[in-house]
Design an enzyme around this catalytic site. Structure first.
Site, mmCIF file in Angstrom:
data_model
loop_
_atom_site.group_PDB
_atom_site.id
_atom_site.type_symbol
_atom_site.label_atom_id
_atom_site.label_comp_id
_atom_site.label_asym_id
_atom_site.label_seq_id
_atom_site.Cartn_x
_atom_site.Cartn_y
_atom_site.Cartn_z
ATOM 1 N N LEU A 68 21.522 17.908 -3.174
ATOM 2 C CA LEU A 68 22.439 18.921 -2.654
ATOM 3 C C LEU A 68 23.516 18.109 -1.943
ATOM 4 O O LEU A 68 23.204 17.151 -1.248
ATOM 5 C CB LEU A 68 21.698 19.864 -1.717
ATOM 6 C CG LEU A 68 20.543 20.636 -2.390
ATOM 7 C CD1 LEU A 68 19.736 21.406 -1.367
ATOM 8 C CD2 LEU A 68 21.081 21.591 -3.452
ATOM 9 N N HIS A 184 13.617 4.676 -5.821
ATOM 10 C CA HIS A 184 14.568 4.618 -6.947
ATOM 11 C C HIS A 184 14.451 3.190 -7.477
ATOM 12 O O HIS A 184 15.071 2.272 -6.939
ATOM 13 C CB HIS A 184 15.980 4.917 -6.437
ATOM 14 C CG HIS A 184 17.052 4.834 -7.490
ATOM 15 N ND1 HIS A 184 17.889 5.874 -7.782
ATOM 16 C CD2 HIS A 184 17.421 3.829 -8.326
ATOM 17 C CE1 HIS A 184 18.729 5.521 -8.738
ATOM 18 N NE2 HIS A 184 18.475 4.273 -9.088
ATOM 19 N N HIS A 237 12.267 9.479 -11.110
ATOM 20 C CA HIS A 237 12.888 9.434 -12.457
ATOM 21 C C HIS A 237 12.497 8.200 -13.274
ATOM 22 O O HIS A 237 13.354 7.393 -13.652
ATOM 23 C CB HIS A 237 14.412 9.558 -12.364
ATOM 24 C CG HIS A 237 15.076 8.766 -11.265
ATOM 25 N ND1 HIS A 237 14.883 7.418 -11.097
ATOM 26 C CD2 HIS A 237 15.929 9.163 -10.277
ATOM 27 C CE1 HIS A 237 15.604 7.015 -10.061
ATOM 28 N NE2 HIS A 237 16.229 8.051 -9.543
ATOM 29 N N ASP A 310 16.328 15.526 -10.915
ATOM 30 C CA ASP A 310 17.378 14.638 -10.415
ATOM 31 C C ASP A 310 18.743 15.325 -10.535
ATOM 32 O O ASP A 310 19.754 14.694 -10.854
ATOM 33 C CB ASP A 310 17.377 13.292 -11.155
ATOM 34 C CG ASP A 310 18.226 12.239 -10.446
ATOM 35 O OD1 ASP A 310 18.690 12.493 -9.320
ATOM 36 O OD2 ASP A 310 18.438 11.162 -11.033
#
Lengths: 430, 334
Positions: A68, A184, A237, A310
Site C-alpha cells: 500500500l 526479499h 515471492h 506482491d
C-alpha cells in the site's frame, strides 16, 4: 447508516473451509460480525438471506504480501484505493509491506496506517514492520513495540537484508516475540544492473539479466542462519528452482522455514518480457520455464504453502519509459483468485489446498485470527462463481493503479460478494 | 542486377526486389528474412552509384521528413544517416538529446510526443537502452529505424557488414554466404553489432562464431543465436574467412569484466600472428571506432589487403539510403 439485520444466512453454497478441512454444500450463518453456524441451518426470524447455490463460499482471502503506497506515494495508490482493489478480489485481509515514505519502522507509523485502514472500512490491514530502520540493513527496529502496535511480521521487502550479521541478529531477536522474518531474497551484488531474468530472453533482448543464483544463494545462506538461530524465516515471492530446493531441504530438516509464491511467477515466464513490456517487469523477475515448473511442483509438494500477490501499484509515468528505467512491480489483488484457480484447473492443487494457500496458511504464519469459517471467527467471507469466464481489463479494475501483467487474459472464477466482519464491502451481480 | 542504374527522375521502378519488403520499421535483424535482407542489399547496390556522381543527389525522397533522434554521441552513424537522407532529397533534422537534458526530466515519452507533432515519415533512433526503438514504434506513426539500442541490435550496421562481405565473396572463393565462416571477436556481451550480425549472417547461411573471454560472451549465446562459442583466439580464428573485431569499451575494467587492456590484447587482440591462423584470404572488419592496440593492432587495421574497414563506412551510406527508401514506401506497388 444502512440498517441491517443482525443475522445473515448464506444459503446453499459449496462451503470450502480448508482451515477445518471442510468442503460440502452447506449454509453459513453470520451474526454480529462473526460466524455463528455452518451446516444445515433453519432460517431464523429477521434474517437477511443470500442465495449461494452454484457459488463457492470460502473464508475471505488473506494476502500476506501487499504494497500500500500510503504514506508517501499516494499518487501510486492510497490505502483506501488498495483496499478497494483487495475486496474486489475477494481479499479481506492484507499484510502491508513497510516500504512507504516514511518507512514503517516505528510504532507511530503503524498507528497511522491502521487508522487509515479503519477509515476506509474495507479489508483488514495487518502491517508488516521493517526489520531495519529506514530499510537500510543496519540497525534493528523496535520489533516488540511494533508488534504491540499491530505488526504481524517484519521485512525489509523491496530490499534484501544483505549483511549476514544483521540477518542473524534479526532472526535471533525476533524469537523474543515469536514473530516472522520475511526476506526479499536477492543478492544485490549478483543482481547488479540486471532488469530481467538472465536467460535466453535477456540475451535476445539485449537486457542485462539477474541470474537465478542471486535468489538461491541468499536463501541458502539464510537457511544456515536459521540453523544457527532458530528464528522463523519466510522467503517472499520465491521464484527459482534453487531457492525452492533450499526451502524443501530446510523444511525436511524441521527448520521453521516457509515461503510464498506470486500468481505471476506461477502463470508467466520471462517470455512475457518480449516486446519490452514494462508491465512484465518486477522484482524478482519472471523466470524461465524450468523455474516456473519448479514453483508449480513446490506447491504440489507443499514446499510452498502460500500464494501472495506482491501487489505493487505504480503510476503510469513510472512504467511508460524504457524497460531498464521502468519501476519494478505489478498489481495483483484483483487477479489473485482466478490465477490461483488455474492451478485447480491444471491439476496442480485440489480446490481446498489452493484456497488454503490464500486463506488459512498465510493466516497461520502471521498468527492472525483470519482465513477461517470456524464458529466464532470474524465473518470475513468471499462468494465466487468458480465457472464464470471473464477477461481481465486493466482499465476496469477497482484499485487506483493499472499496472497488471494479466491485461486481456481470459480467466475463470469471479468474485460475487465479499463480506468483512459480516458487512458486504464488494458485490457484483448478486 | 547489382548494376541497375538509379536514374534521375522518380526512378523507383528501376530498383530490384520491389515486392519482398513489407516491413513498416527496421527494428532489428532478428526476424528479417533472407529475401528482405536481399532487397536492402540490392537496393543499396543500386544506390551506391549515386555516391560517385558529380551531383550526388536524387529526388526520390523529396517532401519526406527524416528525424535523427540520437541519445548517444555517434558522429559517424548520425552523419551517415544524415547524408543518406540528404542524398535522397529528404528533409533531415538532427535531434540530439544528451544525457544531461534527460536527467533534467524530459521522459522519452515526452520527447516522442514532441516529435509526433512534427509528423515525420521516418525516425532514426540511437539510444543507450535496449528496446527504445520498440517504444517509439508503439507510440509514433512514423517508420522507425533502429540505429543502435543498448546492447540489443544495430541492424543497419549488420546490413552494411553483410553488403561488405558480399562484395568480398569472390576473393574468398565463394559465390554465396552458405558455409562461410565468420568469427565475431571481443566484447560480444555488450555489443549490439554482434547480436545483429549473429541473426543476419545466420539468416544468410553463414556459420558464425563468437570469440572472447567468458565474461564478455552473452549467457546461452550458442542456444539463442545458433553460434559456436570460443574462448581462445586460436580455435576461434581457425579457418575463419571473415574476422570481425568489436570495440572494447574501456570502462569494462570497472565492471570487473576484465583485469586490464594489456591482458585483453595479449589474449584476444588481433595482430598479424593471430590473423595468420584464419583462412589465407580472410578479411578483417571493425564497426568502429577502433581502439588500436586494445582489440586490433595498427598494422592489421591499416593493411589494405585484408582490412575492409573503410569499405564498411562507404557501404553504410548506401545501406542507409536503401533503408530510408524502402521505409518510405519506395518500390511498394499500389
Amino acid at each position: 447508516m444502512e440498517r441491517r439485520a443482525s443475522l445473515t444466512l448464506i444459503r446453499g453454497g459449496r462451503v470450502v473451509d480448508p482451515s477445518r478441512d471442510f468442503d460440502a454444500t452447506a449454509d453459513l450463518l453470520l451474526e454480529g460480525g462473526r460466524v455463528r453456524a455452518v451446516g444445515r441451518v433453519e432460517l431464523p426470524a429477521d434474517c437477511e438471506v443470500i442465495e449461494a447455490a452454484g457459488l463457492v463460499v470460502a473464508p475471505g482471502l488473506v494476502d500476506m504480501h501487499v504494497h500500500l503506497r500510503e504514506p508517501g506515494y499516494e499518487y501510486k495508490e492510497t490505502i483506501a484505493g488498495g483496499l478497494a482493489a483487495a475486496v474486489a478480489g475477494g481479499v479481506t485481509s492484507v499484510a502491508a509491506m513497510p516500504n512507504t515514505r516514511p518507512v514503517t519502522d516505528d510504532p507511530s507509523i503503524v498507528d497511522f496506517v491502521l487508522g487509515r485502514a479503519t477509515a476506509a472500512g474495507l479489508a483488514n490491514l495487518f502491517p508488516i514492520g521493517a526489520i531495519t530502520r529506514g530499510l537500510e540493513g543496519k540497525e534493528l527496529t523496535e520489533m516488540g513495540l511494533m508488534k504491540e502496535a499491530g505488526c504481524v511480521a517484519f521485512s525489509d521487502d523491496g530490499r534484501a537484508v544483505v549483511s549476514g550479521s544483521v540477518m542473524r541478529r534479526a532472526l535471533e531477536y525476533s524469537r523474543a516475540f515469536s514473530t516472522l522474518i520475511i526476506q526479499h531474497a536477492e543478492d544485490p551484488g549478483l543482481a547488479g544492473c540486471g532488469c530481467m531474468h538472465e536467460g535466453l530472453i535477456s540475451t535476445r533482448l539485449g537486457l542485462p539479466g539477474i541470474p537465478a543464483q542471486a535468489e538461491s544463494s541468499l536463501v541458502d545462506r539464510d537457511v544456515r542462519l536459521v540453523e544457527l538461530t532458530g528464528g522463523r524465516y519466510h522467503v517472499a515471492h520465491i521464484s527459482t528452482a534453487g531457492a525452492v530446493a533450499a526451502v524443501a531441504r530446510a523444511r525436511e530438516a524441521g527448520l521453521p522455514v516457509s515461503c510464498e509464491v506470486t500468481p505471476h511467477h506461477l502463470a508467466l515466464t520471462d517470455e512475457a518480457v518480449m516486446g519490452y513490456d514494462t508491465d512484465a517487469k518486477m522484482s524478482p523477475p519472471l523466470r524461465g520455464a524450468g523455474d516456473r515448473a519448479a514453483l508449480l511442483e513446490g506447491l504440489a509438494r507443499r514446499v510452498i504453502t502460500v500464494i501472495a500477490t506482491d501487489h505493487a501499484p505504480h503510476d503510469r509515468d513510472s512504467k511508460r519509459v524504457e524497460f531498464c528505467r521502468a519501476t519494478n512491480g505489478v498489481i495483483g489483488l484483483e487477479t489473485l483468485l482466478p490465477i490461483a484457480l488455474e492451478l485447480v484447473r491444471d491439476g496442480v492443487l485440489p480446490l481446498k489446498e489452493c484456497l488454503a494457500a490464500i486463506t488459512c496458511n498465510p493466516a497461520a504464519l502471521l498468527g492472525i485470527d483470519r482465513g477461517t469459517l470456524a464458529v466464532g471467527a470474524p465473518a470475513d467471507v468471499v462468494l465466487f462463481d468458480p465457472a464464470e469466464v471473464w477477461t481481465v481489463d486493466a482499465s476496469r479494475l477497482h484499485g487506483t493503479a493499472r499496472n497488471t501483467c494479466f491485461d486481456r487474459r481470459r480467466v475463470m472464477g469471479r468474485v460475487k460478494l465479499t463480506l468483512v466482519g459480516g458487512r458486504p464491502v464488494f458485490r457484483e451481480g448478486i | 542486377m547489382r548494376s541497375t542504374a538509379f536514374t534521375e527522375g522518380s526512378g523507383s521502378e528501376m530498383i530490384a526486389g520491389n515486392s519482398a519488403w513489407s516491413k513498416k520499421h527496421l527494428l532489428g535483424m532478428e526476424g528479417l528474412t533472407r529475401e528482405e535482407i536481399g532487397v536492402i542489399l540490392e537496393t543499396a547496390s543500386s544506390l551506391r552509384e549515386v555516391n560517385h556522381r558529380d551531383i550526388k543527389k536524387v529526388p526520390t525522397l523529396r517532401g519526406k521528413t527524416v528525424i535523427n533522434l540520437f541519445f548517444e554521441n555517434s558522429t559517424r552513424t548520425r552523419t551517415s544517416f544524415e547524408l543518406a537522407g540528404k542524398r535522397m532529397s529528404a528533409d533531415v533534422i538532427n535531434f540530439s538529446v544528451n544525457a544531461s537534458s534527460v536527467s533534467k526530466g524530459e521522459s522519452l515519452y515526452d520527447t516522442v510526443a514532441n516529435l509526433k507533432a512534427m509528423n515525420p515519415d521516418v525516425v532514426v533512433i540511437r539510444h543507450p537502452e535496449s528496446g527504445a526503438p520498440q517504444f517509439l514504434a508503439h507510440h509514433l506513426d512514423a517508420a522507425i529505424v533502429n540505429a543502435g539500442d543498448g546492447r540489443h541490435e544495430h541492424p543497419t550496421q549488420s546490413l552494411l557488414d553483410i553488403l561488405t562481405i558480399d562484395d568480398n565473396l569472390l576473393r574468398l572463393g565463394r559465390t554465396e554466404f552458405s558455409g562461410l565462416t565468420v568469427a565475431i571477436c571481443g566484447d560480444v556481451l555488450h555489443s549490439r553489432v554482434a547480436r545483429s550480425n549473429a541473426w543476419g549472417l545466420a539468416t544468410m547461411g553463414a556459420r558464425v562464431r563468437f570469440v572472447g573471454p567468458p565474461t564478455l560472451i552473452p549467457p546461452h549465446a550458442a542456444e539463442v543465436f545458433g553460434v559456436e562459442v570460443h574462448h581462445d583466439m586460436e580455435s576461434g580464428l581457425a579457418g575463419a574467412e571473415v574476422v570481425m573485431m568489436l570495440r572494447l569499451q574501456t570502462e569494462r575494467m570497472q565492471g570487473g569484466f576484465l583485469p586490464s587492456t594489456r591482458e585483453y590484447f595479449h589474449y584476444w587482440g588481433l595482430d598479424r600472428r593471430r590473423l595468420a591462423m584464419a583462412a589465407p584470404e580472410a578479411i578483417v572488419m571493425h564497426p568502429g571506432p577502433m581502439n588500436r592496440g586494445v582489440e586490433i593492432a595498427s598494422d592489421v587495421a591499416d593493411d589494405p589487403e585484408r582490412a575492409v574497414i573503410l569499405d564498411q563506412v562507404a557501404n553504410g551510406l548506401a545501406v542507409r539510403m536503401a533503408v530510408l527508401y524502402r521505409l518510405c514506401g519506395g518500390g511498394r506497388k499500389g
